[in-house]
Design a protein around this motif. Structure first.
Motif, PDB file in Angstrom:
ATOM      1  N   ILE A  32       0.885  -1.314   0.126  1.00 13.97           N
ATOM      2  CA  ILE A  32       0.017  -0.186  -0.088  1.00 13.97           C
ATOM      3  C   ILE A  32       0.790   0.983   0.065  1.00 13.97           C
ATOM      4  CG2 ILE A  32      -2.089  -1.073   1.045  1.00 13.97           C
ATOM      5  CD1 ILE A  32      -1.050   0.222   3.722  1.00 13.97           C
ATOM      6  N   VAL A  33       0.335   2.077  -0.639  1.00 12.79           N
ATOM      7  CA  VAL A  33       1.066   3.624  -0.649  1.00 12.79           C
ATOM      8  C   VAL A  33       0.296   4.679   0.109  1.00 12.79           C
ATOM      9  CG1 VAL A  33       1.838   5.347  -2.344  1.00 12.79           C
ATOM     10  CG2 VAL A  33       2.050   2.835  -3.060  1.00 12.79           C
ATOM     11  N   LEU A  34       0.971   5.218   1.058  1.00  9.98           N
ATOM     12  CA  LEU A  34       0.576   6.363   1.848  1.00  9.98           C
ATOM     13  C   LEU A  34       1.196   7.565   1.609  1.00  9.98           C
ATOM     14  CD1 LEU A  34       0.711   4.346   5.156  1.00  9.98           C
ATOM     15  CD2 LEU A  34      -1.468   4.674   3.845  1.00  9.98           C
ATOM     16  N   THR A  35       0.449   8.572   1.480  1.00 13.86           N
ATOM     17  CA  THR A  35       1.138  10.014   1.503  1.00 13.86           C
ATOM     18  C   THR A  35       0.548  10.951   2.380  1.00 13.86           C
ATOM     19  OG1 THR A  35      -0.786  10.654  -0.219  1.00 13.86           O
ATOM     20  CG2 THR A  35       1.349   9.842  -1.310  1.00 13.86           C
ATOM     21  N   GLY A  36       0.774  12.193   2.360  1.00 10.80           N
ATOM     22  CA  GLY A  36       0.629  13.252   3.385  1.00 10.80           C
ATOM     23  C   GLY A  36      -1.074  12.871   3.930  1.00 10.80           C
ATOM     24  N   VAL A  59       4.345   0.529   2.144  1.00  9.96           N
ATOM     25  CA  VAL A  59       4.277  -0.414   3.154  1.00  9.96           C
ATOM     26  C   VAL A  59       4.038  -1.867   2.387  1.00  9.96           C
ATOM     27  CG1 VAL A  59       3.271  -1.677   5.225  1.00  9.96           C
ATOM     28  CG2 VAL A  59       3.260   0.978   4.840  1.00  9.96           C
ATOM     29  N   PRO A  60       5.067  -2.896   2.191  1.00 12.59           N
ATOM     30  CA  PRO A  60       4.805  -3.969   1.507  1.00 12.59           C
ATOM     31  C   PRO A  60       4.176  -4.950   2.352  1.00 12.59           C
ATOM     32  CG  PRO A  60       7.319  -3.770   1.875  1.00 12.59           C
ATOM     33  CD  PRO A  60       6.367  -2.523   2.381  1.00 12.59           C
ATOM     34  N   ALA A  61       3.416  -5.962   1.768  1.00 16.26           N
ATOM     35  CA  ALA A  61       2.945  -7.044   2.498  1.00 16.26           C
ATOM     36  C   ALA A  61       3.904  -7.721   3.216  1.00 16.26           C
ATOM     37  CB  ALA A  61       1.939  -7.901   1.605  1.00 16.26           C
ATOM     38  N   ILE A 119      -0.923  -3.095  -6.132  1.00 11.10           N
ATOM     39  CA  ILE A 119      -0.449  -1.917  -5.296  1.00 11.10           C
ATOM     40  C   ILE A 119      -1.709  -1.105  -4.916  1.00 11.10           C
ATOM     41  CG2 ILE A 119       1.072   0.044  -5.320  1.00 11.10           C
ATOM     42  CD1 ILE A 119       2.480  -2.983  -5.916  1.00 11.10           C
ATOM     43  N   GLY A 120      -1.945  -1.173  -3.821  1.00 11.63           N
ATOM     44  CA  GLY A 120      -2.982  -0.122  -3.162  1.00 11.63           C
ATOM     45  C   GLY A 120      -2.702   1.179  -3.039  1.00 11.63           C
ATOM     46  N   PHE A 121      -3.605   2.026  -3.173  1.00 10.36           N
ATOM     47  CA  PHE A 121      -3.437   3.393  -2.801  1.00 10.36           C
ATOM     48  C   PHE A 121      -4.414   4.026  -1.886  1.00 10.36           C
ATOM     49  CE2 PHE A 121      -1.650   2.842  -6.921  1.00 10.36           C
ATOM     50  CZ  PHE A 121      -0.304   3.455  -6.945  1.00 10.36           C
ATOM     51  N   GLU A 122      -3.926   4.357  -0.900  1.00  7.15           N
ATOM     52  CA  GLU A 122      -4.855   4.983   0.198  1.00  7.15           C
ATOM     53  C   GLU A 122      -5.834   6.055  -0.279  1.00  7.15           C
ATOM     54  OE1 GLU A 122      -6.000   7.801   3.338  1.00  7.15           O
ATOM     55  OE2 GLU A 122      -4.862   8.239   1.737  1.00  7.15           O
ATOM     56  N   ARG A 141      -0.707  -4.157 -10.514  1.00  6.40           N
ATOM     57  CA  ARG A 141      -2.336  -3.586 -10.997  1.00  6.40           C
ATOM     58  C   ARG A 141      -2.734  -2.674  -9.740  1.00  6.40           C
ATOM     59  NH1 ARG A 141      -6.191  -8.034  -9.847  1.00  6.40           N
ATOM     60  NH2 ARG A 141      -6.756  -6.701  -8.082  1.00  6.40           N
ATOM     61  N   PRO A 142      -2.792  -1.345 -10.110  1.00  2.00           N
ATOM     62  CA  PRO A 142      -3.296  -0.369  -8.997  1.00  2.00           C
ATOM     63  C   PRO A 142      -4.619  -0.705  -8.543  1.00  2.00           C
ATOM     64  CG  PRO A 142      -3.520   0.614 -11.192  1.00  2.00           C
ATOM     65  CD  PRO A 142      -2.767  -0.910 -11.455  1.00  2.00           C
ATOM     66  N   ALA A 143      -4.832  -0.422  -7.398  1.00  2.00           N
ATOM     67  CA  ALA A 143      -6.158  -0.879  -6.610  1.00  2.00           C
ATOM     68  C   ALA A 143      -6.351   0.097  -5.431  1.00  2.00           C
ATOM     69  CB  ALA A 143      -6.186  -2.064  -5.987  1.00  2.00           C
ATOM     70  N   SER A 144      -7.555  -0.080  -4.842  1.00  2.00           N
ATOM     71  CA  SER A 144      -7.861   0.787  -3.711  1.00  2.00           C
ATOM     72  C   SER A 144      -7.462   0.281  -2.369  1.00  2.00           C
ATOM     73  CB  SER A 144      -9.400   1.176  -3.492  1.00  2.00           C
ATOM     74  OG  SER A 144      -9.667   1.792  -2.285  1.00  2.00           O
ATOM     75  N   ALA A 145      -6.619   0.807  -1.655  1.00  2.00           N
ATOM     76  CA  ALA A 145      -6.016   0.265  -0.378  1.00  2.00           C
ATOM     77  C   ALA A 145      -7.119   0.622   0.737  1.00  2.00           C
ATOM     78  CB  ALA A 145      -4.831   0.950  -0.059  1.00  2.00           C
ATOM     79  N   THR A 146      -8.415   1.027   0.422  1.00  2.00           N
ATOM     80  CA  THR A 146      -9.416   1.468   1.480  1.00  2.00           C
ATOM     81  C   THR A 146      -9.545   0.028   2.376  1.00  2.00           C
ATOM     82  OG1 THR A 146     -10.235   3.236   0.258  1.00  2.00           O
ATOM     83  CG2 THR A 146     -11.818   2.362   2.006  1.00  2.00           C
ATOM     84  N   PRO A 147      -9.944  -1.056   1.646  1.00  2.00           N
ATOM     85  CA  PRO A 147     -10.189  -2.329   2.463  1.00  2.00           C
ATOM     86  C   PRO A 147      -8.976  -2.416   3.744  1.00  2.00           C
ATOM     87  CG  PRO A 147     -10.440  -2.738   0.234  1.00  2.00           C
ATOM     88  CD  PRO A 147      -9.728  -1.397   0.209  1.00  2.00           C
ATOM     89  N   ILE A 148      -7.931  -2.078   3.439  1.00  2.00           N
ATOM     90  CA  ILE A 148      -6.872  -2.086   4.354  1.00  2.00           C
ATOM     91  C   ILE A 148      -6.931  -1.050   5.315  1.00  2.00           C
ATOM     92  CG2 ILE A 148      -4.100  -2.450   4.649  1.00  2.00           C
ATOM     93  CD1 ILE A 148      -5.868  -4.362   2.635  1.00  2.00           C
TER      94      ILE A 148
END
Length: 184
Positions: A32-36, A59-61, A119-122, A141-148
């Motif tokens: 997952i990718v987190l930004t500010g 943050v890799p799994a 790869i999940g994006f916050e 493959r980009p995806a939503s990280a919202t489930p995480i």
């Protein structure tokens, strides 16, 4: 009432990252990718606002998280990383104005074996950043990280509940003070 506040501990943030990794594994997500913003603070205790320049924690799994930031922000980022759950040994990758931060994210994921996965994006990651990272990772493959992220944030810990109760108490005292000061 500020003296009553007990901050979230580094140990709790470590547990949050571990839970995120478990949820990533269950969802088939590789990183997952987190930004500010609030999720970055929630997981890492890094307090970083929105910017036109990418600062990202990936943050890799499996494997260690890493940070990508502008070179001129390196010291500020390191200062915050050292005191949080990522720790002083965190890989901090920097870029100068003429370089691509997206290539660094891709390199970091490649070195962790996650460049061709999901790869999940916050949810608050700006499109320009998610699009740039996705472009640097054509096999991913980009995806939503919202489930995480939501999967972690929706259940509150005792420490979070205590902070929420304290904040509610402060709010009630402010309302009471405002009410008592009203005059016709």
């Amino acid at each position: 009432m500020a003296g009553q506040m007990v901050p979230i501990t580094t140990a709790e943030r470590v547990a949050r990252l571990e839970k995120a990794r478990r949820l990533m594994g269950a969802a088939g997500m590789d990183a997952i990718v987190l930004t500010g913003g609030t999720s970055l603070r929630y997981f890492t205790n890094i307090d970083w606002g929105l910017s036109e320049r990418l600062l990202a924690v990936v943050v890799p799994a499996r494997g260690n998280a890493f940070l990508v930031c502008p070179m001129f922000e390196r010291d500020r980022a390191l200062e915050q990383v050292k005191t949080g759950p990522l720790g002083a040994g965190t890989d901090v990758m920097t870029w100068d104005e003429h370089e691509s931060p997206y290539t660094l994210v891709a390199d970091g994921l490649r070195s962790r074996g996650a460049a061709t996965g999901v790869i999940g994006f916050e949810e608050t990651v700006r499109f320009v950043f998610s699009h740039g990272i996705a472009g640097a990772l054509p096999g991913a493959r980009p995806a939503s990280a919202t489930p995480i992220t939501a999967g972690c944030r929706m259940t509150k810990s005792p420490a979070e509940l205590a902070l929420m109760r304290l904040a509610s108490g402060v709010t009630l005292k402010a309302y009471e003070a405002a009410y008592r000061s009203l005059k016709d």
